[in-house]
Design an enzyme around this catalytic site. Structure first.
Site, PDB file in Angstrom:
ATOM      1  N   CYS A   1      -5.690   3.598   9.776  1.00 25.99           N
ATOM      2  CA  CYS A   1      -5.233   3.785   8.403  1.00 25.99           C
ATOM      3  C   CYS A   1      -3.888   3.080   8.262  1.00 25.99           C
ATOM      4  O   CYS A   1      -2.904   3.470   8.912  1.00 25.99           O
ATOM      5  CB  CYS A   1      -5.093   5.268   8.083  1.00 25.99           C
ATOM      6  SG  CYS A   1      -4.429   5.607   6.444  1.00 25.99           S
TER       7      CYS A   1
ATOM      8  N   CYS B   1      -5.048   1.980  -0.275  1.00 26.33           N
ATOM      9  CA  CYS B   1      -5.650   1.903   1.058  1.00 26.33           C
ATOM     10  C   CYS B   1      -5.034   0.703   1.760  1.00 26.33           C
ATOM     11  O   CYS B   1      -5.224  -0.441   1.329  1.00 26.33           O
ATOM     12  CB  CYS B   1      -7.167   1.757   0.957  1.00 26.33           C
ATOM     13  SG  CYS B   1      -7.978   1.533   2.566  1.00 26.33           S
TER      14      CYS B   1
END
Length: 261
Positions: free
Chosen positions: A74, A199
């Protein structure tokens, strides 16, 4: 058990962070992660991260999706855990830490609220029709869309993520509109199973895909706008490989507290 936690956000991508150097939080307890990330019955977050000791690096990052499962890399989470590590005094202005996709270098501003995170090198971008498919630490699908602000990202992203090609492993689905001086990006994230405000690995995938699409060569800096704010991707591209890839943006502590699980 009482858990001392911190809440961070990076361009609207929000995370629960736990100092787990004493290993008191067991990383197999996905029910606890699911409960903590729940926005109605817990703290609420896109994911949860554990900062742990590692013999060869400043620290190790373990990332869990909000569905309770151990996740892939991530990017915004990586930037937030770097800011967290500085807050804890684990690092100063630079760091080398370990994540699920390997080691990462990062540098943080003196104020501690802006992080440049080096991502993995990329030498393989595939096509699925007109869309691009690549892995920037997590798998991503990138499609160019006009009038993106009015596009149904949830329904269209969900359909692609769950089609016959991607359903088993899952994929993050990014939609991009080239606005001239920046790219506007919206993302449906697997593991969250919804659109998120940002993101990091997704905007990285978008910037690289669009550079290849537009036949750009050399040192490239790409401004990105997402629902949660502004990010920047910078990298070198020689027509074959993307190197020195950095995801740059804000990482801010929102609050800290204790919760019983």
């Amino acid at each position: 058990m009482n858990i001392h936690f911190f809440k961070y956000q990076g361009a609207g991508n929000d995370f629960i962070l736990i100092d787990n150097r004493d290993l008191s939080f067991k990383d197999t307890d996905n029910n606890a992660v699911l409960q903590l990330c729940n926005r109605r019955f817990g703290i609420g977050a896109d994911g949860l991260m554990l900062l742990q000791n590692h013999a060869d690096y400043d620290f190790e990052m373990l990332y869990f999706n909000s569905d309770g499962n151990l996740g892939s890399m991530c990017g915004n989470g990586g930037r937030c855990i770097v800011a967290f590590a500085k807050h804890l005094g684990v690092i100063d202005q630079e760091t080398d830490f370990l994540a699920v996709d390997g080691p990462h270098y990062a540098k943080i501003s003196e104020e501690g609220n802006w992080v440049d995170l080096q991502m993995i090198d990329i030498d393989n971008i595939n096509k699925d029709g007109d869309a691009y498919v690549l892995n920037t630490g997590s798998p991503h699908y990138v499609a160019e869309i006009q009038n993106l602000k009015d596009y149904d990202v949830y329904e269209n992203g969900k359909a692609i993520r769950n089609n016959d090609t991607y359903k088993e492993q899952g994929i993050n689905v990014n939609f991009v509109e080239d606005k001239g001086d920046h790219l506007f990006v919206r993302t449906f994230e697997r593991g969250v199973e919804d659109e998120t405000y940002a993101c990091g690995t997704g905007v990285t995938a978008v910037a690289l895909s669009m550079a290849q699409h537009n036949h750009q060569i050399g040192h490239i800096e790409t401004p990105i706008k997402v629902l949660g704010g502004d990010l920047k991707i910078q990298f070198d591209y020689d027509g074959k490989q993307f190197t020195n890839v950095f995801l740059c943006g804000p990482a801010e502590q929102v609050f800290e507290g204790e919760i019983s699980i």
